[in-house]
Design a protein around this motif. Structure first.
Motif, PDB file in Angstrom:
ATOM      1  N   ALA A   1     -11.035  -6.825  13.395  1.00 27.81           N
ATOM      2  CA  ALA A   1     -10.030  -6.313  14.331  1.00 27.81           C
ATOM      3  C   ALA A   1      -9.422  -7.461  15.140  1.00 27.81           C
ATOM      4  O   ALA A   1      -8.219  -7.473  15.429  1.00 27.81           O
ATOM      5  N   LEU A   2     -10.260  -8.443  15.484  1.00 25.04           N
ATOM      6  CA  LEU A   2      -9.760  -9.612  16.212  1.00 25.04           C
ATOM      7  C   LEU A   2      -8.797 -10.421  15.356  1.00 25.04           C
ATOM      8  O   LEU A   2      -7.775 -10.928  15.845  1.00 25.04           O
ATOM      9  N   ASP A   3      -9.086 -10.527  14.056  1.00 20.89           N
ATOM     10  CA  ASP A   3      -8.178 -11.222  13.148  1.00 20.89           C
ATOM     11  C   ASP A   3      -6.839 -10.493  13.079  1.00 20.89           C
ATOM     12  O   ASP A   3      -5.770 -11.129  13.069  1.00 20.89           O
ATOM     13  N   ALA A   4      -6.871  -9.151  13.031  1.00 22.52           N
ATOM     14  CA  ALA A   4      -5.621  -8.387  13.038  1.00 22.52           C
ATOM     15  C   ALA A   4      -4.806  -8.682  14.297  1.00 22.52           C
ATOM     16  O   ALA A   4      -3.579  -8.805  14.249  1.00 22.52           O
TER      17      ALA A   4
ATOM     18  N   VAL B   1      -1.554  -4.916   9.988  1.00 20.56           N
ATOM     19  CA  VAL B   1      -1.907  -3.547   9.610  1.00 20.56           C
ATOM     20  C   VAL B   1      -3.001  -3.543   8.546  1.00 20.56           C
ATOM     21  O   VAL B   1      -3.985  -2.793   8.640  1.00 20.56           O
ATOM     22  N   LEU B   2      -2.859  -4.397   7.527  1.00 15.79           N
ATOM     23  CA  LEU B   2      -3.834  -4.424   6.435  1.00 15.79           C
ATOM     24  C   LEU B   2      -5.221  -4.834   6.922  1.00 15.79           C
ATOM     25  O   LEU B   2      -6.234  -4.222   6.553  1.00 15.79           O
ATOM     26  N   VAL B   3      -5.276  -5.876   7.764  1.00 12.71           N
ATOM     27  CA  VAL B   3      -6.574  -6.312   8.283  1.00 12.71           C
ATOM     28  C   VAL B   3      -7.142  -5.263   9.236  1.00 12.71           C
ATOM     29  O   VAL B   3      -8.352  -5.051   9.289  1.00 12.71           O
ATOM     30  N   GLY B   4      -6.253  -4.585   9.971  1.00 14.47           N
ATOM     31  CA  GLY B   4      -6.719  -3.500  10.830  1.00 14.47           C
ATOM     32  C   GLY B   4      -7.378  -2.386  10.033  1.00 14.47           C
ATOM     33  O   GLY B   4      -8.391  -1.813  10.451  1.00 14.47           O
ATOM     34  N   VAL B   5      -6.836  -2.090   8.848  1.00 18.06           N
ATOM     35  CA  VAL B   5      -7.451  -1.082   7.975  1.00 18.06           C
ATOM     36  C   VAL B   5      -8.806  -1.575   7.474  1.00 18.06           C
ATOM     37  O   VAL B   5      -9.773  -0.800   7.362  1.00 18.06           O
ATOM     38  N   MET B   6      -8.913  -2.870   7.174  1.00 17.47           N
ATOM     39  CA  MET B   6     -10.186  -3.437   6.736  1.00 17.47           C
ATOM     40  C   MET B   6     -11.264  -3.299   7.808  1.00 17.47           C
ATOM     41  O   MET B   6     -12.459  -3.243   7.500  1.00 17.47           O
ATOM     42  N   ALA B   7     -10.835  -3.255   9.060  1.00 16.10           N
ATOM     43  CA  ALA B   7     -11.787  -3.175  10.160  1.00 16.10           C
ATOM     44  C   ALA B   7     -12.331  -1.765  10.381  1.00 16.10           C
ATOM     45  O   ALA B   7     -13.187  -1.565  11.251  1.00 16.10           O
ATOM     46  N   VAL B   8     -11.851  -0.804   9.609  1.00 11.27           N
ATOM     47  CA  VAL B   8     -12.355   0.565   9.737  1.00 11.27           C
ATOM     48  C   VAL B   8     -13.733   0.649   9.086  1.00 11.27           C
ATOM     49  O   VAL B   8     -13.878   0.347   7.899  1.00 11.27           O
ATOM     50  N   PRO B   9     -14.780   1.044   9.810  1.00 11.36           N
ATOM     51  CA  PRO B   9     -16.132   1.121   9.219  1.00 11.36           C
ATOM     52  C   PRO B   9     -16.175   2.085   8.037  1.00 11.36           C
ATOM     53  O   PRO B   9     -15.488   3.106   8.013  1.00 11.36           O
ATOM     54  N   GLY B  10     -16.952   1.702   7.031  1.00  9.42           N
ATOM     55  CA  GLY B  10     -17.130   2.561   5.865  1.00  9.42           C
ATOM     56  C   GLY B  10     -16.091   2.380   4.793  1.00  9.42           C
ATOM     57  O   GLY B  10     -16.069   3.141   3.816  1.00  9.42           O
ATOM     58  N   MET B  11     -15.204   1.380   4.912  1.00 12.63           N
ATOM     59  CA  MET B  11     -14.181   1.147   3.898  1.00 12.63           C
ATOM     60  C   MET B  11     -14.853   0.812   2.564  1.00 12.63           C
ATOM     61  O   MET B  11     -15.728  -0.058   2.506  1.00 12.63           O
TER      62      MET B  11
ATOM     63  N   LEU C   1       3.294  -8.838  10.600  1.00 11.63           N
ATOM     64  CA  LEU C   1       3.089  -7.437  10.977  1.00 11.63           C
ATOM     65  C   LEU C   1       2.357  -6.663   9.877  1.00 11.63           C
ATOM     66  O   LEU C   1       1.447  -5.870  10.154  1.00 11.63           O
ATOM     67  N   ILE C   2       2.746  -6.887   8.625  1.00 10.28           N
ATOM     68  CA  ILE C   2       2.074  -6.177   7.529  1.00 10.28           C
ATOM     69  C   ILE C   2       0.619  -6.612   7.428  1.00 10.28           C
ATOM     70  O   ILE C   2      -0.285  -5.791   7.239  1.00 10.28           O
ATOM     71  N   ARG C   3       0.367  -7.906   7.585  1.00 13.34           N
ATOM     72  CA  ARG C   3      -1.019  -8.385   7.507  1.00 13.34           C
ATOM     73  C   ARG C   3      -1.861  -7.846   8.655  1.00 13.34           C
ATOM     74  O   ARG C   3      -3.055  -7.570   8.479  1.00 13.34           O
TER      75      ARG C   3
ATOM     76  N   LEU D   1      -2.008 -12.524  -0.510  1.00  8.73           N
ATOM     77  CA  LEU D   1      -0.737 -12.585  -1.236  1.00  8.73           C
ATOM     78  C   LEU D   1       0.433 -12.797  -0.279  1.00  8.73           C
ATOM     79  O   LEU D   1       1.361 -13.558  -0.556  1.00  8.73           O
ATOM     80  N   LEU D   2       0.395 -12.133   0.866  1.00  5.66           N
ATOM     81  CA  LEU D   2       1.481 -12.256   1.837  1.00  5.66           C
ATOM     82  C   LEU D   2       1.504 -13.613   2.526  1.00  5.66           C
ATOM     83  O   LEU D   2       2.497 -13.978   3.164  1.00  5.66           O
ATOM     84  N   SER D   3       0.420 -14.364   2.400  1.00  6.35           N
ATOM     85  CA  SER D   3       0.427 -15.706   2.986  1.00  6.35           C
ATOM     86  C   SER D   3       1.368 -16.637   2.226  1.00  6.35           C
ATOM     87  O   SER D   3       1.826 -17.645   2.781  1.00  6.35           O
ATOM     88  N   ALA D   4       1.680 -16.311   0.957  1.00  4.68           N
ATOM     89  CA  ALA D   4       2.558 -17.172   0.162  1.00  4.68           C
ATOM     90  C   ALA D   4       3.975 -17.220   0.730  1.00  4.68           C
ATOM     91  O   ALA D   4       4.491 -18.308   1.035  1.00  4.68           O
ATOM     92  N   PRO D   5       4.675 -16.079   0.913  1.00  2.00           N
ATOM     93  CA  PRO D   5       6.015 -16.168   1.508  1.00  2.00           C
ATOM     94  C   PRO D   5       5.987 -16.643   2.960  1.00  2.00           C
ATOM     95  O   PRO D   5       6.918 -17.334   3.406  1.00  2.00           O
ATOM     96  N   PHE D   6       4.919 -16.296   3.704  1.00  2.00           N
ATOM     97  CA  PHE D   6       4.833 -16.755   5.096  1.00  2.00           C
ATOM     98  C   PHE D   6       4.739 -18.276   5.143  1.00  2.00           C
ATOM     99  O   PHE D   6       5.479 -18.933   5.891  1.00  2.00           O
TER     100      PHE D   6
END
Length: 420
Positions: free
Chosen positions: A185-188, A103-113, A99-101, A127-132
């Protein structure tokens, strides 16, 4: 309502499992489908990020720096965060990470970041892939018993290789059609899909650490290191896993090697793609043959020879053979890499269930480190010696290390259960 255990789950450790039997287990299918979905989205996102960063900066260094960020977080944070999957319920850790990832990838998908924000978000996502990953790796032996674990690991391994090849091959065409932001966005969405699959297909389990204590992450990391490196069989199995640094090295210098092999018949990018696909192809073939036609006890006996096979074919590159021979050698090297299935299964059987995630996290961090260091060292040496001798040297050094480990393993394997 508690999920009913499938019939036939209880089996003797020495019995050989089948693919049909493993796929019939509902919880394994959920873990398998979720992993494949997330990985496919990640491959698409890697291509999208490379395109996005290069379009934004026109800097090869910036593009490479973002890619390098995918190696750093597991090395730095993996040993610390992996223990969360022992401290808390593993399914819950996986769900929260998904769920956190998302959200984070969804933010990356915002144009102009901004570029710095993209780098920070990439770091956090990886980083979150480690505990997952640690939670999933520790949960799999609870879902699959005995030799079922090896078959399930082989299926996941083959799926990973196939998805990577598909994702990289189709990623460019998809991004050209929908654009990099929509690809992110598709990755999110794939992370959300993975979370839904986990909720519906994997039953709740209590935390592995049931004694009520909540040690600090530093304490758990130190205890995990003592467990993994304080046992001779475990230490040997970890070194077998880290041997991949030698036979992964050639993929890091595939482009300059392709330039050396180019004769005008095929363009360099095509040769590069063939070289990079050779070892994953061999890995898929080797994983299937090793898990399907070799019994559990024999896998342990053959592990040392297979490890040597993973490196020995690379030595032929010293003779500067043509492309066809190089491809055959790299495919054969990938087949030899199937010994990792036996090493992984033996490692699982030798680690206590309540410490499994921390142990996996330490090994995974080491894997990322040896691969990254190996690729960097290979690139540095290839600039001075050329790619052919560097690949051959990696093969020679790998064979020597594998032979030493094989001799140590001959004495140590009597202490490891024969379910690998």
């Amino acid at each position: 309502m508690r999920a009913r255990r499938p019939q036939g789950r209880h089996r003797r450790a020495e019995d050989q499992a089948t693919y049909r039997e493993v796929i019939a287990i509902r919880e394994f299918r959920a873990l398998w489908y979720g992993q494949g979905l997330s990985l496919l989205g990640d491959q698409l996102a890697q291509v999208a990020l490379a395109v996005l960063v290069y379009d934004r900066t026109r800097s090869p260094l910036a593009t490479a720096a973002v890619y390098a960020l995918t190696y750093l977080p597991p090395i730095v944070g993996g040993p610390l965060l992996a223990g969360l999957a022992d401290r808390f319920a593993r399914r819950g850790v996986m769900l929260i990470c998904d769920l956190i990832r998302a959200v984070l990838v969804g933010v990356m998908a915002v144009p102009g970041m901004p570029f710095w924000a993209l780098c920070a978000l990439v770091f956090l996502v990886v980083l979150l892939s480690a505990p997952f990953s640690a939670a999933r790796a520790a949960l799999l032996p609870e879902v699959l018993e005995g030799d079922q674990y090896v078959i399930g690991s082989a299926l996941q391994n083959m799926t990973n290789q196939a998805v990577q090849m598909l994702g990289f091959a189709a990623g460019g065409a998809v991004i050209a059609t929908i654009g990099p932001y929509r690809a992110l966005a598709l990755d999110a969405a794939t992370f959300l899909g993975s979370a839904l699959i986990l909720i519906s297909g994997v039953r709740r389990r209590p935390a592995a650490n049931r004694d009520g204590t909540k040690p600090s992450m530093w304490t758990m990391t130190a205890a995990g290191a003592r467990l993994v490196f304080g046992s001779r069989p475990l230490r040997t199995l970890v070194l077998f896993a880290w041997l991949c640094g030698f036979y992964i090295l050639p993929e890091g210098i595939a482009v300059p090697y392709a330039a050396k092999l180019a004769t005008g018949t095929l363009p360099v990018p095509v040769i590069t793609g063939l070289l990079m696909a050779a070892m994953p192809t061999g890995t898929v073939v080797g994983a299937f043959l090793f898990s399907r036609f070799v019994g559990p006890q024999r896998r342990l006996r053959l592990m040392g020879l297979m490890a040597m096979l993973s490196c020995a074919p690379l030595i032929v590159t010293a003779l500067r053979p043509p492309l066809a021979v190089v491809l055959a050698a790299w495919v054969l090297s990938g087949i030899g890499g199937a010994y990792q299935l036996a090493a992984n299964a033996a490692f699982v059987q030798h680690v206590p269930a309540e410490r499994r995630a921390q142990a996996f996290g330490l090994v995974q961090s080491g894997l990322m480190a040896v691969q990254g260091i190996g690729i960097l060292a290979g690139g540095f040496a290839a600039e001075r010696l050329g790619p052919e001798p560097v690949v051959a040297l990696a093969g020679i050094t790998g064979v020597i290390c594998a032979a030493v480990l094989a001799m140590i393993w001959t004495e140590a394997r009597e202490h490891v259960p024969a379910t690998a």
